[in-house]
Design an enzyme around this catalytic site. Structure first.
Site, PDB file in Angstrom:
ATOM      1  N   ARG A 194      16.729   9.589  -1.796  1.00 14.66           N
ATOM      2  CA  ARG A 194      17.026   8.329  -1.115  1.00 14.66           C
ATOM      3  C   ARG A 194      17.932   7.420  -1.940  1.00 14.66           C
ATOM      4  NH1 ARG A 194      11.605   6.075   0.490  1.00 14.66           N
ATOM      5  NH2 ARG A 194      11.918   4.777  -1.334  1.00 14.66           N
ATOM      6  N   ARG A 195      17.961   7.618  -3.255  1.00 16.60           N
ATOM      7  CA  ARG A 195      18.732   6.742  -4.137  1.00 16.60           C
ATOM      8  C   ARG A 195      20.207   7.089  -4.103  1.00 16.60           C
ATOM      9  NH1 ARG A 195      14.245   7.519  -7.872  1.00 16.60           N
ATOM     10  NH2 ARG A 195      15.418   8.990  -9.120  1.00 16.60           N
ATOM     11  N   LYS A 243       7.428  -0.424   0.559  1.00 12.60           N
ATOM     12  CA  LYS A 243       7.725  -1.270  -0.600  1.00 12.60           C
ATOM     13  C   LYS A 243       8.897  -0.735  -1.420  1.00 12.60           C
ATOM     14  CE  LYS A 243       3.988   0.796  -3.266  1.00 12.60           C
ATOM     15  NZ  LYS A 243       3.737   1.806  -2.236  1.00 12.60           N
ATOM     16  N   SER A 244       8.965   0.574  -1.641  1.00 10.74           N
ATOM     17  CA  SER A 244      10.072   1.139  -2.421  1.00 10.74           C
ATOM     18  C   SER A 244      11.396   0.978  -1.682  1.00 10.74           C
ATOM     19  CB  SER A 244       9.820   2.608  -2.742  1.00 10.74           C
ATOM     20  OG  SER A 244       8.744   2.738  -3.644  1.00 10.74           O
ATOM     21  N   HIS A 287      12.018  10.304  -3.293  1.00 13.05           N
ATOM     22  CA  HIS A 287      12.593   9.072  -3.856  1.00 13.05           C
ATOM     23  C   HIS A 287      13.979   9.332  -4.442  1.00 13.05           C
ATOM     24  CE1 HIS A 287       9.421   5.891  -3.769  1.00 13.05           C
ATOM     25  NE2 HIS A 287       8.680   6.940  -3.484  1.00 13.05           N
ATOM     26  N   ASP A 337       9.892   1.638 -10.598  1.00 11.85           N
ATOM     27  CA  ASP A 337       9.058   2.222  -9.543  1.00 11.85           C
ATOM     28  C   ASP A 337       8.281   3.379 -10.159  1.00 11.85           C
ATOM     29  OD1 ASP A 337       7.954   2.715  -7.085  1.00 11.85           O
ATOM     30  OD2 ASP A 337       9.829   3.205  -6.085  1.00 11.85           O
ATOM     31  N   GLY A 358       0.820  -1.201   0.000  1.00 16.39           N
ATOM     32  CA  GLY A 358       0.000   0.000   0.000  1.00 16.39           C
ATOM     33  C   GLY A 358       0.856   1.254   0.000  1.00 16.39           C
ATOM     34  N   SER A 367       3.942   1.943   2.538  1.00 14.63           N
ATOM     35  CA  SER A 367       4.105   0.650   3.215  1.00 14.63           C
ATOM     36  C   SER A 367       5.558   0.258   3.407  1.00 14.63           C
ATOM     37  CB  SER A 367       3.403  -0.448   2.408  1.00 14.63           C
ATOM     38  OG  SER A 367       4.021  -0.592   1.135  1.00 14.63           O
ATOM     39  N   ALA A 384      12.045   5.153 -13.580  1.00 15.23           N
ATOM     40  CA  ALA A 384      11.009   5.951 -12.922  1.00 15.23           C
ATOM     41  C   ALA A 384       9.864   6.186 -13.896  1.00 15.23           C
ATOM     42  CB  ALA A 384      11.596   7.286 -12.473  1.00 15.23           C
TER      43      ALA A 384
END
Length: 175
Positions: A51-52, A13-14, A48, A82, A8, A11, A32
């Site tokens: 964070r990479r 997941k990424s 995102h 993603d 979700g 959650s 992306a």
């Protein structure tokens, strides 16, 4: 190996998928699919990006996902997609919200075909949207239905399927 990571919103997941990509030991290509249509989505994308790891290659592709994956068939990379639900929205509806049935079928079939070659490490992230109440409008119901059908197709050809809930990965399938 193909891995489908479901969960979700928020959650984890990424983050889980990113950890799996790092653990692969392969050069990572982050595919992306999001487009920043408003400030809030722009902030999510920035989160995102921050964070990479900076050495990951990022390819932005909102529609032709199969083509990008196909560019790496047989190469020693880990592809991290993603996210599939944003891609689904991009291919299923145009910018005005009109259904693009033929485009969606072509792109979904192409995605499944390139993944079926099985010669690349691919991690795909997607939102599990079918756990809530039935949506009130036809467009949202169609989106939820197609996401469920897509997840079923991809789970069939995936080597591993993981459901992430509250940051905890639950293995649904592993070969």
């Amino acid at each position: 190996m193909i891995e489908l990571v479901l969960g979700g919103a928020r959650s984890g997941k990424s983050r889980y998928a990113e950890q799996q990509a790092l653990a692969s030991g392969l050069p990572v290509v982050y595919i992306a699919t999001a487009e920043a249509g408003d400030d809030e989505m722009h902030s999510r994308i920035q989160h995102h990006q921050q964070r990479r790891p900076p050495h990951w290659l990022t390819v932005e592709e909102p529609i032709a996902l199969a083509d990008v994956i196909g560019d790496y068939v047989g190469k020693q990379h880990c592809l991290l997609v993603d996210c599939l639900t944003l891609w689904l929205c991009n291919v299923l509806f145009d910018k005005q919200g009109n259904l693009q049935e033929q485009r969606y079928q072509q792109q979904a079939d192409a995605l499944c075909a390139v993944l079926a070659t099985g010669r690349q490490r691919v991690i795909m992230v997607s939102n599990e949207v079918g756990l809530g109440v039935v949506a009130a409008d036809a467009m949202t119901r169609r989106f939820v239905d197609e996401a469920g059908f897509l997840h079923q197709r991809l789970a069939q050809i995936s080597d591993k399927v993981v459901l992430v809930t509250a940051g905890l990965p639950q293995i649904l399938k592993t070969l």
